[in-house]
Design an enzyme around this catalytic site. Structure first.
Site, mmCIF file in Angstrom:
data_model
loop_
_atom_site.group_PDB
_atom_site.id
_atom_site.type_symbol
_atom_site.label_atom_id
_atom_site.label_comp_id
_atom_site.label_asym_id
_atom_site.label_seq_id
_atom_site.Cartn_x
_atom_site.Cartn_y
_atom_site.Cartn_z
ATOM 1 N N SER A 160 -7.412 9.709 4.380
ATOM 2 C CA SER A 160 -6.243 10.543 4.109
ATOM 3 C C SER A 160 -6.160 11.672 5.128
ATOM 4 O O SER A 160 -7.105 12.459 5.280
ATOM 5 C CB SER A 160 -6.328 11.139 2.692
ATOM 6 O OG SER A 160 -5.305 12.095 2.478
ATOM 7 N N LYS A 176 0.465 14.234 -1.630
ATOM 8 C CA LYS A 176 -0.975 14.447 -1.786
ATOM 9 C C LYS A 176 -1.222 15.165 -3.119
ATOM 10 O O LYS A 176 -0.287 15.560 -3.814
ATOM 11 C CB LYS A 176 -1.543 15.309 -0.654
ATOM 12 C CG LYS A 176 -1.249 14.817 0.749
ATOM 13 C CD LYS A 176 -2.001 13.559 1.128
ATOM 14 C CE LYS A 176 -1.680 13.127 2.552
ATOM 15 N NZ LYS A 176 -2.315 11.837 2.907
ATOM 16 N N SER A 222 1.748 4.749 2.521
ATOM 17 C CA SER A 222 0.398 4.593 3.072
ATOM 18 C C SER A 222 -0.618 4.412 1.949
ATOM 19 O O SER A 222 -0.269 4.395 0.760
ATOM 20 C CB SER A 222 0.027 5.823 3.914
ATOM 21 O OG SER A 222 -0.216 6.932 3.067
ATOM 22 N N SER A 229 -3.133 6.577 1.385
ATOM 23 C CA SER A 229 -3.875 7.831 1.232
ATOM 24 C C SER A 229 -4.029 8.301 -0.211
ATOM 25 O O SER A 229 -4.900 9.115 -0.496
ATOM 26 C CB SER A 229 -3.214 8.944 2.055
ATOM 27 O OG SER A 229 -1.975 9.318 1.480
#
Length: 218
Positions: A172, A83, A26, A28
């Protein structure tokens, strides 16, 4: 046959205890990581765990603010997320209406770095958006602010849990969100490992990003 079995065993040991490849799925973590990046994750950074049951065998080091970490999504441990670690157990994390992050009441330093230039810059949510360098612990890294709603609030991190945010701050789904498909606070046992290096990108929409292959993840 024995040679093949030994090779298979070696691969299993490496993937279970040392390094495992992951693909970024993705946007994010833009501009640090892009959709299509393949990365190596150090599985021993935070301790050696038994495969499947995830029992901690040998502790190594504690996660540090600013580390980029792969973890199993708490609502669905079969799904891996990646993350940046912002809040440690016991921390209070807040985000204000200007996208300024605070940890325990202290503003996380941000240095403006001009408009975003890179993959997907022609998409409306990224066209001309501002970027900055952020200092989290020992990590100085770039973040960006997509043309989407700012998620503000304050969160108290429970004991034994961690608080994560994506570098693409307005695009995100991270620990600021709680729900059936959101990370919320991440338990320590869900940490998979530290993202350490980019080894490939095959996203041909912007051309293979050869210049980034081999780069350490800041």
């Amino acid at each position: 046959m024995l040679t093949i079995l030994l090779i298979i065993l070696l691969v299993l040991v490496i993937r279970s205890f040392i390094f495992e490849p992951f693909r970024i799925p993705s946007d994010s973590m833009m501009p640090t990581l892009f959709d299509g990046d393949f990365i190596f994750v150090s599985k021993y950074s935070y301790g050696l765990r038994l495969p499947v049951v995830k029992t901690l065998l040998v502790p190594t080091r504690e996660p540090q603010r600013g580390d980029v970490i792969v973890f199993r999504l708490p609502p669905n441990p079969k799904v891996n997320y990646i993350k940046r670690l912002v809040g440690l157990p016991g921390d209070t994390v807040s985000v204000d209406e200007h996208n300024q992050v605070y940890v325990n009441g202290v503003a996380v330093p941000q240095q403006p770095d001009g408009p975003y230039r890179g993959p997907k810059e022609d998409k409306w949510e990224y066209a001309g958006v501002r970027t900055a360098y952020e200092q989290l612990g020992q990590h100085r890294h770039r973040i960006m602010f997509a043309n989407k709603m700012i998620t503000t609030g304050e969160w108290k991190v429970p004991a034994g849990h961690y608080f994560f945010m994506g570098d693409n701050r307005n695009n995100s789904e991270d620990s600021r969100f709680d729900g059936p498909s959101a990370p919320g606070f991440v338990p320590a046992q869900n940490l998979v490992g530290k993202a350490v290096r980019i080894w490939l990108n095959l996203d041909t929409r912007d051309g293979p990003l050869w210049r980034r292959i081999g780069n350490a993840i800041q």
